[in-house]
Design an enzyme around this catalytic site. Structure first.
Site, short mmCIF file in Angstrom:
data_model
loop_
_atom_site.label_atom_id
_atom_site.label_comp_id
_atom_site.label_asym_id
_atom_site.label_seq_id
_atom_site.Cartn_x
_atom_site.Cartn_y
_atom_site.Cartn_z
N ARG A 32 3.20 42.52 -35.44
CA ARG A 32 3.08 43.52 -36.51
C ARG A 32 4.08 44.65 -36.37
O ARG A 32 4.70 45.06 -37.34
CB ARG A 32 1.66 44.12 -36.51
CG ARG A 32 1.54 45.34 -37.43
CD ARG A 32 0.15 45.89 -37.49
NE ARG A 32 -0.43 46.20 -36.21
CZ ARG A 32 -0.23 47.34 -35.53
NH1 ARG A 32 0.59 48.27 -36.01
NH2 ARG A 32 -0.83 47.55 -34.38
N ASN B 58 2.28 58.33 -38.67
CA ASN B 58 3.00 57.53 -37.68
C ASN B 58 4.26 58.24 -37.20
O ASN B 58 4.60 58.20 -36.02
CB ASN B 58 3.37 56.17 -38.26
CG ASN B 58 2.17 55.26 -38.46
OD1 ASN B 58 1.08 55.54 -37.99
ND2 ASN B 58 2.37 54.16 -39.16
N HIS C 23 -7.61 49.56 -20.61
CA HIS C 23 -7.44 49.18 -22.01
C HIS C 23 -8.25 47.94 -22.36
O HIS C 23 -8.36 47.56 -23.52
CB HIS C 23 -5.95 48.95 -22.29
CG HIS C 23 -5.59 48.86 -23.73
ND1 HIS C 23 -5.16 47.70 -24.33
CD2 HIS C 23 -5.60 49.81 -24.72
CE1 HIS C 23 -4.91 47.92 -25.61
NE2 HIS C 23 -5.17 49.19 -25.88
#
Length: 685
Positions: free
Chosen positions: A564, A45, A435
């Site tokens: 999240r 990440n 998307h």
């Protein structure tokens, strides 16, 4: 509160998410090898963070140094804040690896052997390994006027080698560069008999340090220093200059490996003069130098759990449930014609989605199949099914998003194969990423055409469907399937956007719908009616939505958000957002579903969507939001997607007004609620 303080910094919020992921690596309730995986996830990440967000900040600082975005800070100020936070996170990460995880792994007879601790037999095996596997592959590059400093690939492992002496041609050399090809493993397993019957690993960097002298016969190696350069990985294609988008992206993929440097990683033992030399080569400053106590790339440690056969140190396997109605011999179209099917992955199998396309490929009644592909991985069963349908002379249309970040190469490859099979491949709408997750099958039934659609919150990716939590709806609803057909026509053709019956879409109506639904709840609260908004998403950073939520809170709307990742809204601030609560759930599964529920005076208008509440999703992407109206399915989405998440007191983190998070815990006398485990128990079948 000033206008500038109403919106938090998105980059700091993203780093805060990674601190929550790192907490999983610290959690002793998580199996040990899974904790190592979480450590690796943080490194991966962070790589993307520097490649994308830090690179963007650097470009912004260069082009618009005085501009103050929503958080009120100039780019240089944000860079300073983010750099400090990133350094703190990375220090914590290496401290955890060196002082917690490695000792705990060693107690389980899983060792990472340092050079100083190698036994005689280990040294012999490692030298043989170097001679056999590494020496034939490595190519040293001596630095002199005829050998300029090489351009290292993005995130590749490299070594600066200090030398003393002259080579075979009499050339004096003070420095050479050794690049480690990506095909080489970064951790090398030792034979069990050399590790006391346990598992042992050595770092590739340690092996190279020990034997790099063999690359320079007759010369003295004074030092060997590993380094890793992270580059700007933004992929840009100029619409006006492009005739063939696929070819242009293939060219850009090559160029991306050599973008501007944004971060230089070296070991903390690297001498200052070597650091300065490398910084000068890459035109970086001390602010972009990261000295780490260990290997410069922890991502590649993710190979270790797969090399260690210790089920007791890993998560127990889960088997996704399968709807009882979906028997092995039950054609999915017959079932969906009777009632829509709601799937909640990974708790329920992704197989029905694959079966839908497979059955369509083999079904003589099927005339056409249409599908979007954003991320589908390298091993997809869906794409071969689409190819089979095309080879069976069905009209197959596939919208392949070539600009899906870090999946561009996969998508270029799939697009080529689909075209070769005879499918009509469209690369979306230039300037807007496709998307939306949608598929459409058109069958002839009793002399008329009947449509079936799948709409989801997650990608058509069988790998991530076992890890990410997502909802998917398979339906024969005439209005929804007509809307899906309209969307495909918009994407593949030209003309004005068509009017939709039930779906909302970006970039045209989705943002207006969200703002409008928030405003309606606000008016209900002002009128003294019950008003509530509950929503779940990956990120919330779009400022006009945040301001609408602030207005709703001030009017008395009760707002619960399950976000999240990034969230730049400040919850719980008196006079601004005291009625807004934000929580983040980080666990074994990656929370990925997008669900919105607006109370609407008891009607509970509920949607599943492909869109987060971000500017890019609302204005620069093609997205969908699908209403869930069937009572039983709506009840499931609200319970499984929202209510159970709000009850979680095991993996939930509660956001504070300053942007920090505290871990939720059961109140005194309250039993534990674990969203993900509870969903496995509920849905595995």
């Amino acid at each position: 509160m000033t206008e500038q303080n109403r919106i938090l910094c998105r980059e700091l919020s993203l780093l805060a998410f990674n601190r929550r992921v790192l907490a999983q690596a610290e959690d002793k309730n998580v199996p040990l090898l899974e904790r190592l995986r979480f450590l690796c996830i943080v490194s991966s990440n962070l790589d993307e963070f520097f490649e994308v967000r830090m690179a963007w900040l650097k470009r912004e600082n260069k082009l618009h140094p005085r501009r103050r975005p929503d958080n009120g800070k100039m780019p240089s100020e944000t860079i300073a804040d983010v750099t400090e936070a990133a350094r703190s996170l990375i220090r914590h990460q290496y401290d955890l690896f060196n002082n917690v995880l490695q000792p705990e792994l060693a107690r389980e007879s899983i060792h990472f052997y340092r050079r100083r601790n190698w036994t005689g037999t280990q040294k012999k095996w490692i030298e043989d390994y170097f001679d056999r596997e590494l020496l034939p592959i490595l190519t040293p590059i001596g630095l002199d006027p005829s050998h300029p400093f090489p351009r290292p690939l993005n995130k590749s492992l490299n070594f600066a080698v200090e030398l003393d002496g002259t080579d075979a041609f009499g050339r004096p050399s003070g420095m050479a560069i050794v690049q480690a090809p990506r095909i080489l493993p970064r951790v090398v397993p030792l034979p069990s008999e050399l590790c006391g019957g346990g598992h042992g690993f050595v770092f590739l960097s340690s092996i190279l340090h020990a034997h790099v002298g063999k690359l320079f016969p007759g010369m003295n190696v004074k030092g060997c220093h590993q380094f890793r350069l992270t580059r700007d990985s933004d992929l840009t294609v100029d619409e006006e200059d492009v005739q063939n988008l696929r070819a242009a992206i293939q060219n850009e993929l090559h160029d991306r490996e050599y973008g501007d440097g944004v971060r230089l990683e070296v070991a903390d033992t690297c001498p200052a003069y070597i650091r300065d030399f490398l910084l000068a080569q890459f035109r970086l400053t001390d602010a972009e130098l990261y000295q780490v106590k260990g290997p410069v790339n922890l991502v590649r440690l993710n190979a270790v759990p797969d090399l260690v056969n210790r089920p007791d140190l890993k998560f127990p396997p889960h088997t996704p449930g399968r709807l009882k109605a979906l028997g092995k011999n039950s054609p999915i179209f017959d079932l969906v014609r009777q009632s829509p099917i709601l799937l909640h992955h990974p708790y329920q199998s992704f197989d029905p989605v694959v079966d839908m396309i497979r059955e369509a490929a083999a079904d003589p009644a099927v005339l056409a199949v249409k599908m979007t592909i954003y991320r589908t991985g390298t091993r997809s069963e869906l794409v071969p099914a689409l190819m089979k349908a095309a080879l069976a002379d069905k009209q197959v249309t596939v919208v392949v998003e070539l600009m899906a970040r870090f999946d561009e190469a996969n998508n270029v490859n799939w697009a080529k194969q689909l075209e070769e099979a005879g499918a009509h491949v469209v690369y979306g709408v230039f300037g807007y990423k496709v998307h939306a997750k949608m598929a459409l099958v058109i069958r002839r039934e009793d002399g008329v055409l009947k449509r079936y659609a799948h709409l989801g919150t997650g990608n058509y990716h069988q790998g991530t469907s076992r890890i990410y939590t997502d909802f998917g709806l398979i339906t024969a609803d005439e209005q929804i399937t007509a809307d899906v057909n309209t969307l495909f026509m918009e994407i593949t053709g030209l003309g004005k956007p068509g009017r939709l019956n039930k779906l909302y879409q970006s970039p045209f109506t989705l943002h207006k719908m969200v703002i409008g639904r928030i405003a309606r709840e606000t008016e209900h609260a002002k009128a003294g009616k019950p008003a509530r908004i509950t929503a779940k998403m990956n990120s919330l950073i779009e400022p006009t939505v945040i301001e609408a939520l602030y207005r709703a809170s001030a009017a008395g709307v009760q707002i619960d958000l399950i976000v999240r990742g990034m969230c730049t809204l400040r919850p719980g601030v008196k006079g601004l957002s005291e009625n807004i609560r934000v929580r983040s759930i980080v666990g074994r599964q990656l929370e990925h579903a997008r669900v919105y529920c607006f109370h609407n005076n008891g009607a509970d208008d509920t949607f599943i969507s492909s869109a987060d509440w971000m500017g890019r999703n609302f204005f620069r992407r093609i997205e969908t939001a699908t209403p869930i109206t069937a009572p039983e399915l709506k009840k499931r989405v609200i319970r499984e997607g929202l209510e159970m998440a709000l009850a979680d007191n095991t993996h939930a983190w509660l956001m504070q007004p300053d942007g920090g998070y505290i871990r939720a815990a059961p109140a005194e006398g309250e039993s534990e609620a674990d969203l993900q485990n509870d969903l496995w128990d509920l849905l595995r079948g």
